[in-house]
Design a protein around this motif. Structure first.
Motif, PDB file in Angstrom:
ATOM      1  N   UNK A  56       0.857  -1.242  -0.120  1.00 56.35           N
ATOM      2  CA  UNK A  56      -0.178  -0.088  -0.115  1.00 56.35           C
ATOM      3  C   UNK A  56       0.871   1.154  -0.053  1.00 56.35           C
ATOM      4  N   UNK A  57       0.513   2.197  -0.803  1.00 56.01           N
ATOM      5  CA  UNK A  57       1.533   3.325  -1.103  1.00 56.01           C
ATOM      6  C   UNK A  57       2.689   3.078  -1.564  1.00 56.01           C
ATOM      7  N   UNK A 178      -7.527  -1.299  10.787  1.00 56.03           N
ATOM      8  CA  UNK A 178      -7.883  -0.426  11.926  1.00 56.03           C
ATOM      9  C   UNK A 178      -8.998  -0.871  12.861  1.00 56.03           C
ATOM     10  N   UNK A 180     -11.734  -2.194  12.219  1.00 49.80           N
ATOM     11  CA  UNK A 180     -13.032  -2.159  11.695  1.00 49.80           C
ATOM     12  C   UNK A 180     -13.886  -3.397  11.595  1.00 49.80           C
ATOM     13  N   UNK A 227      -0.535  -3.189   8.948  1.00 48.85           N
ATOM     14  CA  UNK A 227      -0.038  -2.083   9.741  1.00 48.85           C
ATOM     15  C   UNK A 227       0.733  -2.391  10.830  1.00 48.85           C
TER      16      UNK A 227
ATOM     17  N   UNK B   7     -11.965   6.048   9.760  1.00 48.73           N
ATOM     18  CA  UNK B   7     -11.217   6.554   8.584  1.00 48.73           C
ATOM     19  C   UNK B   7     -10.546   7.723   8.704  1.00 48.73           C
ATOM     20  N   UNK B   8      -9.207   8.181   8.125  1.00 48.85           N
ATOM     21  CA  UNK B   8      -8.677   9.401   8.176  1.00 48.85           C
ATOM     22  C   UNK B   8      -8.221   9.658   6.676  1.00 48.85           C
ATOM     23  N   UNK B  10      -5.517  10.052   5.005  1.00 51.86           N
ATOM     24  CA  UNK B  10      -4.389   8.973   4.603  1.00 51.86           C
ATOM     25  C   UNK B  10      -5.174   7.866   3.916  1.00 51.86           C
ATOM     26  N   UNK B  11      -6.287   7.286   4.531  1.00 52.04           N
ATOM     27  CA  UNK B  11      -6.798   5.974   4.085  1.00 52.04           C
ATOM     28  C   UNK B  11      -7.318   6.064   2.494  1.00 52.04           C
TER      29      UNK B  11
END
Ligand SMILES: NC(=O)c1ccc[n+]([C@@H]2O[C@H](COP(=O)([O-])OP(=O)(O)OC[C@H]3O[C@@H](n4cnc5c(N)ncnc54)[C@H](OP(=O)(O)O)[C@@H]3O)[C@@H](O)[C@H]2O)c1
Lengths: 311, 235
Positions: A56-57, A178, A180, A227, B7-8, B10-11
């Motif tokens: 990611x990224x 996160x 979730x 993460x 969520x931020x 960056x996401x």
């Protein structure tokens, strides 16, 4: 990766048999460097190196020749250090093509454990998206396909089972992050037959320890920790805040914060591997150290968490 | 915890600052020397509007700038990084169409006078997008990694468009023409914030100033008699 003949049931028996099945295997000897610890995938017993690579990224660099050279160098260093799992998703922009470019340069290593995702609302298009991803990676099958963030998970899981039967996919799973939708994840773990669960688990976000990790172990599901550095903020804070590593970190062969944070994660008995993302070869090398040497026991893990919390 | 709270920004931004700067640099290299042409076209629009504030000719150039940015940048190298790039390109194309339609429809219409403050904001934004953006990159010394020129990159195109629309359009038409530029300002500001780019609030503030000025223009229009002079909005 080579498939082993262990069935899900026999692997579950191994797990039920005690810590031995989840204990770290001694590192295999590789030509270039010591191989990282590996853990078994419960549903098959196949061994997986505990440090993987996220994209990611860091791998979304488009057609930038200079950046492509760099990502290829990261991939090369990863496999030289005995890396296995690379995790990607159609959500990550050009990352799939960038991986494909890397494999064109370095070939497809025998140890690659390709972990893709399906990320499309239309549950009828699972195979279409996976075929596209196969083409972009330049591989003929995926070791693992996960339903990204549970998006349309019911039809996708059904289709993934069919693709597994056809040999395009070896394992299937779901992802979240996160913290979730843990309730939904729990329900899926209880009701569905899946091989992998990917979720956020790190030293500052250990919530999954309470319900999901034990349940995954109970259900014979491998766990990928995403993460691991909390998206990068955690390790950047520790490194730039001039926090020295505690001297006792040497007892678990840690010489930098990356190793410290990763060892905390992969030493959890129910975590199979962690997938830190990086765009830098020097960071990759630090991260791979998280799978080498002595690992913390439970008391040490508590000490590590307390220490970071106090900083 | 409610899922949406987790969520931020960056996401939603799938690339790093380094990749963004390389994208600007690479796109500049690929488009060179069109930047010179685009800059000249931008200056020409400013001169036209200064001399005679009518919509037709500026609208043609503005529509071209939006269309070019859409298909050469947003649907091109930008979409390699961001899956929504193609959607943004369509949004920019729609805006190009709207500007063109407005230019044709308003070609001969008289432009009511503008309060000084509103006109000043219009000029600052119009000239800011065309002149200040490239100047800022030159002054900061970051060169091609930050050099964004009107008609080649979305941000300066959007800022100068908001300014020019303030100077040339009125009422509901102005409101309609500002929707997409304001939305893009939010996207650009959020992106810059998430990756740690410099001046992340530049576009949102420009949009806010435009919004305030548009309301000012609407109120002024309501309380003053419409002018018949085409030059009435000159400060
Ligand atoms: N829902 C999902 O399925 C989901 C959600 C989140 C993540 N994931 C997966 O999990 C992977 C990992 O998560 P993540 O990428 O969000 O976060 P992460 O791995 O916790 O952090 C990545 C960041 O840490 C930095 N970093 C890595 N190694 C470092 C080191 N040794 N020293 C200093 N900085 C270092 C990287 O920057 P540099 O490039 O400078 O090293 C990068 O910015 C993702 O890439 C993705 O594959 C999946």
């Amino acid at each position: 990766m080579n498939t082993t003949s262990l069935t899900r049931r026999s692997a579950l028996r191994l797990i039920a048999g005690g810590a031995a099945a989840l204990a770290f295997t001694p590192p295999r000897l590789l030509a270039s460097s010591p191989a990282p610890h590996a853990k078994p995938i419960p549903s098959s017993g196949e061994m997986l190196p505990v440090i993987g690579l996220g994209t990611w990224r860091t791998f979304n660099v488009g057609a930038d020749a200079r950046a492509l050279e760099n990502t290829t160098a990261v991939m090369k260093a990863f496999f030289n250090a005995g890396g296995g799992m690379i995790d990607c998703s159609p959500m990550y922009g050009s990352a799939r093509e960038v991986l494909g470019h890397g494999f064109e340069q370095i070939g497809i290593p025998e140890t690659l454990f390709s972990a893709e995702k399906v990320w499309i609302r239309d549950g009828r298009r699972t195979a279409e998206q996976i075929n596209e991803s196969l083409q972009l990676w330049g591989v003929d099958h995926f070791d693992l396909v996960q339903v990204h963030n549970l998006l349309s998970w019911e039809p996708h899981l059904e289709n993934l089972r069919r693709l597994k039967g056809e040999g395009k996919v070896r394992y299937l799973g779901i992802t979240t992050s996160h913290g979730r939708r843990h309730d939904d994840v729990e329900a899926i773990l209880r009701s569905e037959d899946i091989d992998f669960l990917q979720l956020t688990y790190n030293i500052t976000h250990p919530e999954a320890e309470r319900r999901l990790l034990p349940l995954a172990a109970d259900r014979g599901v491998a766990v990928i920790a995403n993460r691991p550095f909390d998206g990068g903020g955690l390790i950047r804070r520790l490194k730039s805040g001039n926090y020295p590593l505690p001297s006792w970190a040497a007892e678990i062969d840690c010489s930098n914060w990356a190793e410290f944070l990763l060892k905390f994660i992969v030493s959890h008995p129910h975590v199979t591997c962690a997938i830190p993302a990086t765009s830098r070869v020097e960071h990759l090398r630090e991260n791979m150290g998280g799978g080498l040497g002595r690992m913390p026991d439970e008391a040490m893990r508590r000490r590590m968490a307390d220490h970071v919390r106090a900083l | 915890m409610a899922v949406w709270l987790s969520y931020s920004l960056e996401d939603f931004v799938p690339f790093t600052l380094e990749t963004w700067q390389r994208l600007i640099e690479r796109h500049n290299a690929a488009q060179w020397p069109l930047q010179v042409v685009a800059l000249a076209a931008g200056l020409l629009v400013l001169v036209w509007v200064w001399r005679r504030p009518s919509a037709l000719r500026p609208a043609f150039l503005l529509a071209g700038a939006w269309g070019w940015t859409a298909w050469k940048f947003l649907a091109g190298p930008y979409a390699d990084l961001v899956w929504a790039g193609h959607w943004f390109a369509w949004g920019f194309t729609i805006q190009a169409g709207l500007i063109l339609a407005w230019g044709l429809a308003a070609a001969k219409a008289a432009t009511p006078p503008l309060p000084r403050a509103v006109a000043a904001i219009g000029w600052i934004l119009a000239a800011g997008g065309i002149v200040l953006f490239p100047l800022a990159a030159l002054v900061s010394g970051s060169g091609r990694a930050d050099l964004q020129v009107f008609g080649i990159f979305p941000d300066p195109t959007v800022v100068s468009t908001m300014g020019l629309l303030l100077l040339l359009a009125r009422g509901p038409v102005l409101a309609l023409l500002l929707v997409l530029p304001v939305l893009w300002s939010a996207v650009a500001g959020a992106t810059a914030w998430a990756i740690g780019a410099s001046l992340p609030l530049a576009l949102p503030l420009a949009a806010l100033a435009t919004f305030a000025a548009a309301i000012g223009a609407a109120l002024a229009g309501r309380f003053s008699a419409p002018s018949t002079s085409a030059d009435a909005n000159r400060t």
